[in-house]
Design a protein around this motif. Structure first.
Motif, PDB file in Angstrom:
ATOM      1  N   MET A  19       0.816  -1.203   0.000  1.00 33.59           N
ATOM      2  CA  MET A  19       0.000   0.000   0.000  1.00 33.59           C
ATOM      3  C   MET A  19       0.859   1.265   0.000  1.00 33.59           C
ATOM      4  O   MET A  19       0.515   2.269  -0.626  1.00 33.59           O
ATOM      5  CB  MET A  19      -0.938   0.000   1.206  1.00 33.59           C
ATOM      6  N   GLN A  20       2.000   1.215   0.691  1.00 35.62           N
ATOM      7  CA  GLN A  20       2.876   2.383   0.733  1.00 35.62           C
ATOM      8  C   GLN A  20       3.473   2.663  -0.644  1.00 35.62           C
ATOM      9  O   GLN A  20       3.556   3.822  -1.071  1.00 35.62           O
ATOM     10  CB  GLN A  20       3.975   2.167   1.779  1.00 35.62           C
ATOM     11  N   TYR A  21       3.884   1.624  -1.353  1.00 36.75           N
ATOM     12  CA  TYR A  21       4.433   1.817  -2.690  1.00 36.75           C
ATOM     13  C   TYR A  21       3.359   2.287  -3.663  1.00 36.75           C
ATOM     14  O   TYR A  21       3.636   3.064  -4.576  1.00 36.75           O
ATOM     15  CB  TYR A  21       5.081   0.521  -3.192  1.00 36.75           C
ATOM     16  N   LEU A  22       2.111   1.838  -3.466  1.00 37.40           N
ATOM     17  CA  LEU A  22       1.022   2.267  -4.335  1.00 37.40           C
ATOM     18  C   LEU A  22       0.704   3.750  -4.169  1.00 37.40           C
ATOM     19  O   LEU A  22       0.147   4.381  -5.065  1.00 37.40           O
ATOM     20  CB  LEU A  22      -0.236   1.438  -4.048  1.00 37.40           C
ATOM     21  N   ARG A  23       1.107   4.324  -3.030  1.00 40.76           N
ATOM     22  CA  ARG A  23       0.782   5.721  -2.754  1.00 40.76           C
ATOM     23  C   ARG A  23       1.983   6.649  -2.927  1.00 40.76           C
ATOM     24  O   ARG A  23       1.965   7.777  -2.426  1.00 40.76           O
ATOM     25  CB  ARG A  23       0.227   5.851  -1.333  1.00 40.76           C
ATOM     26  N   LEU A  24       3.000   6.215  -3.653  1.00 38.98           N
ATOM     27  CA  LEU A  24       4.173   7.053  -3.843  1.00 38.98           C
ATOM     28  C   LEU A  24       3.864   8.329  -4.613  1.00 38.98           C
ATOM     29  O   LEU A  24       4.431   9.394  -4.348  1.00 38.98           O
ATOM     30  CB  LEU A  24       5.278   6.268  -4.563  1.00 38.98           C
TER      31      LEU A  24
END
Length: 241
Positions: A19-24
């Motif tokens: 989820m963190q990488y999806l929100r970069l």
């Protein structure tokens, strides 16, 4: 079962890597909104028609402005990321007028090599004012193979020094012992060519192979000492200066 339970608990407490990488992109836009004038780059690659994260670069406007009051020296280093998606972290750090470390820019890349260092350095050079400005700087790093050719291609002729801490880390693998360590650091911190020659002769008397290993490193490269974590800098002269 225990691994899955730990992974689930970690995701709940620290957040999911996925989820963190999806929100970069959201993170990048937030940085620009809160820090106008900053530079943020997100690079992706196509995989089955879907964008997949590749690289991320950030340089804050405040850091660009503050560098004008810093010493003209930049430390470059990289490390491995040990999270789920691995990769590498590249950093550029300066030392400000208050004698404290100031991060200039950072990047997350897929691997530490010539291509990624070139990408990072191109963006950093542009942020600091271009090739003409950066050519007058002194760069300090370890002997990372990908970094050296990248710097030579982008900033030919720039002053580039090696961190003695990293040099010794490689040196002690072949030549352990406190005596050789002490002699090497004395040579590295010598402030006159005559002193450097004297310390190198002492090393030769103790171990001929160790002397050959060190003398193969250009004196102009090895005599500038830097600890990237404390930035203790010692300016020295070389035999060929």
């Amino acid at each position: 079962m225990a691994y899955r339970a730990k992974a689930y608990a970690s995701d709940e407490v620290e957040g999911s890597f996925t989820m963190q990488y999806l929100r970069l992109y959201d993170y990048g836009h937030e940085l620009l909104a809160r820090n106008p004038g900053s530079t943020v780059k997100v690079a992706v690659e196509e995989n089955d028609g879907k964008p997949v994260f590749l690289r991320f670069y950030a340089c804050f406007k405040a850091c660009k402005n503050s560098f004008l009051l810093c010493r003209p020296i930049i430390g470059l280093d990289g490390c491995f990321l040990k999270g789920r998606y691995r990769g590498g972290l590249l950093t550029a750090v300066a030392r400000d007028a208050n004698d404290q470390m100031m991060p200039l820019a950072y990047a997350i890349v897929e691997v530490e090599n010539k291509d990624t260092w070139s990408w990072f350095m191109e963006l950093l050079i542009e942020d600091l004012g271009g090739t003409e400005v950066c050519s007058s700087l002194t760069l300090i790093s370890d002997q990372q193979k990908g970094l050296l050719p990248a710097v030579q291609n982008l900033l030919p002729g720039v002053s580039h020094r090696f961190c003695v801490r990293h040099l010794y880390a490689n040196f002690r693998k072949k030549f352990p012992g406190k005596n050789l360590k002490k002699l090497m650091w004395r040579a590295a911190t010598a402030t006159h060519p005559q002193k450097w020659e004297s310390e190198m002769r002492s090393i030769r008397e103790v171990n001929e192979e160790a002397f050959r290993h060190l003398v193969a490193i250009p004196p102009r490269s090895e005599v500038l000492t830097l600890n990237l974590f404390q930035f203790v800098i010692i300016l020295s002269y070389s035999l060929y200066g």
